[in-house]
Design an enzyme around this catalytic site. Structure first.
Site, PDB file in Angstrom:
ATOM      1  N   SER A 101       0.842  -1.196   0.000  1.00  0.00           N
ATOM      2  CA  SER A 101       0.000   0.000   0.000  1.00  0.00           C
ATOM      3  C   SER A 101       0.884   1.257   0.000  1.00  0.00           C
ATOM      4  O   SER A 101       1.734   1.406  -0.873  1.00  0.00           O
ATOM      5  CB  SER A 101      -0.948  -0.047   1.198  1.00  0.00           C
ATOM      6  OG  SER A 101      -1.978   0.903   1.065  1.00  0.00           O
ATOM      7  N   GLU A 195     -10.023  -3.408  -6.015  1.00  0.00           N
ATOM      8  CA  GLU A 195      -9.491  -2.372  -5.135  1.00  0.00           C
ATOM      9  C   GLU A 195      -9.356  -1.050  -5.871  1.00  0.00           C
ATOM     10  O   GLU A 195      -9.089  -1.008  -7.080  1.00  0.00           O
ATOM     11  CB  GLU A 195      -8.154  -2.787  -4.533  1.00  0.00           C
ATOM     12  CG  GLU A 195      -7.003  -3.011  -5.500  1.00  0.00           C
ATOM     13  CD  GLU A 195      -5.675  -3.143  -4.746  1.00  0.00           C
ATOM     14  OE1 GLU A 195      -5.333  -2.206  -4.003  1.00  0.00           O
ATOM     15  OE2 GLU A 195      -5.014  -4.174  -4.907  1.00  0.00           O
ATOM     16  N   HIS A 225      -7.616  -5.173  -1.621  1.00  0.00           N
ATOM     17  CA  HIS A 225      -6.371  -4.472  -1.335  1.00  0.00           C
ATOM     18  C   HIS A 225      -5.491  -5.293  -0.371  1.00  0.00           C
ATOM     19  O   HIS A 225      -5.956  -5.764   0.665  1.00  0.00           O
ATOM     20  CB  HIS A 225      -6.721  -3.118  -0.710  1.00  0.00           C
ATOM     21  CG  HIS A 225      -5.561  -2.240  -0.424  1.00  0.00           C
ATOM     22  ND1 HIS A 225      -4.770  -1.694  -1.406  1.00  0.00           N
ATOM     23  CD2 HIS A 225      -5.056  -1.776   0.762  1.00  0.00           C
ATOM     24  CE1 HIS A 225      -3.848  -0.937  -0.853  1.00  0.00           C
ATOM     25  NE2 HIS A 225      -3.984  -0.977   0.453  1.00  0.00           N
TER      26      HIS A 225
END
Length: 266
Positions: A101, A195, A225
């Site tokens: 991320s 996502e 995600h």
């Protein structure tokens, strides 16, 4: 798995050592959390699984978070950790990096900063669902809004506001999709189809390919995600971590010198 607290680049760091670690090879990991939350402890399971599967000793850095420490604090901390590993005797060809991320975007930004500092590049890099465009220009920020079980566009915008404030969100160290990635090492990008940040992963991989970086993009159908967090429960997560581990170890021993040209003027 043996874990211990230490310092790296002036920041608290969690070391994770698998029972069957290789004699050589280190993994430097930067955790996700939108540059605002998260720590090596919150991500110890994921990092430990990747380290165990790769047979590598890992270090996960507790870099400074916004809003108390906005950009470029996180990049500075990532670069300091990377620089100290090299200075302490870890050969670049024995060093690999990974992140998820925001940590995935930060890994790329760290390597861009290392390149500009004239430091050699590591052997390989893996990023899971990287947040690589804080301008939120990716089409899937909107088209996947109903499919993403974790984020909304408003969530991402709030994190970006805290990290960058009134700064330039298209700065290459903030949003690596706008950077010149030439000279970076082989890159594996994994993302889920469900996502908001899917386009960040796709565009980062495309940017790397256009800049002659060896890159592999994997998109898992129906997956959210950083689905790799669900190892042990989701077969696709275990398989993805296995592939990521093989990718990293396959490139150990490969030297990638620093690029000798600066970032282009945008």
């Amino acid at each position: 798995m043996v874990t211990r607290q230490t310092l790296l680049g002036g920041r608290p760091t969690l070391e994770l050592e698998p029972a069957k670690a290789r004699d050589r090879g280190r993994l430097l990991y930067l955790h996700g959390g939108g540059y605002v939350i998260g720590s090596p402890r919150t991500h110890a399971g994921l990092v430990g699984e990747l380290a165990r599967r790769a047979g590598l000793r890992a270090v996960s850095v507790d870099y400074r978070l916004a809003p108390e420490h906005p950009f470029p604090a996180a990049v500075d901390d990532g670069l300091a950790a990377y620089r100290e590993l090299l200075a302490a005797g870890t050969a670049p060809q024995d060093l690999v990096m990974a992140g998820d991320s925001a940590g995935g975007g930060l890994v790329i930004a760290t390597l861009l900063a290392a390149r500009e500092a004239g430091l050699p590049q590591p052997a390989a890099v893996v990023v899971f669902s990287p947040w690589a465009d804080l301008t939120l220009a990716g089409a899937t920020i909107r088209s996947k809004e109903g499919a993403d079980p974790i984020f909304t566009e408003a969530d991402l915008r709030a994190y970006a506001d805290l990290y960058v404030g009134a700064g330039d969100r298209a700065h290459p160290l903030v949003s690596p999709v706008f950077a010149d990635l030439a000279g970076l090492p082989p890159l594996l990008v994994q993302a889920g189809a469900n996502e908001l940040l899917l386009d960040d992963a796709v565009r980062l991989a495309a940017r790397a390919g256009a800049d002659d970086v060896e890159v592999t993009l994997e998109v898992g159908s129906g997956l959210p995600h950083v689905f790799q967090h669900h190892y042990g429960l989701l077969g696709e997560a275990d398989a993805a971590l296995d592939r990521a581990a093989r990718f990293l170890t396959a490139h150990l021993g490969t030297e990638h010198p620093a690029a000798d040209r600066p970032e282009p003027v945008r």
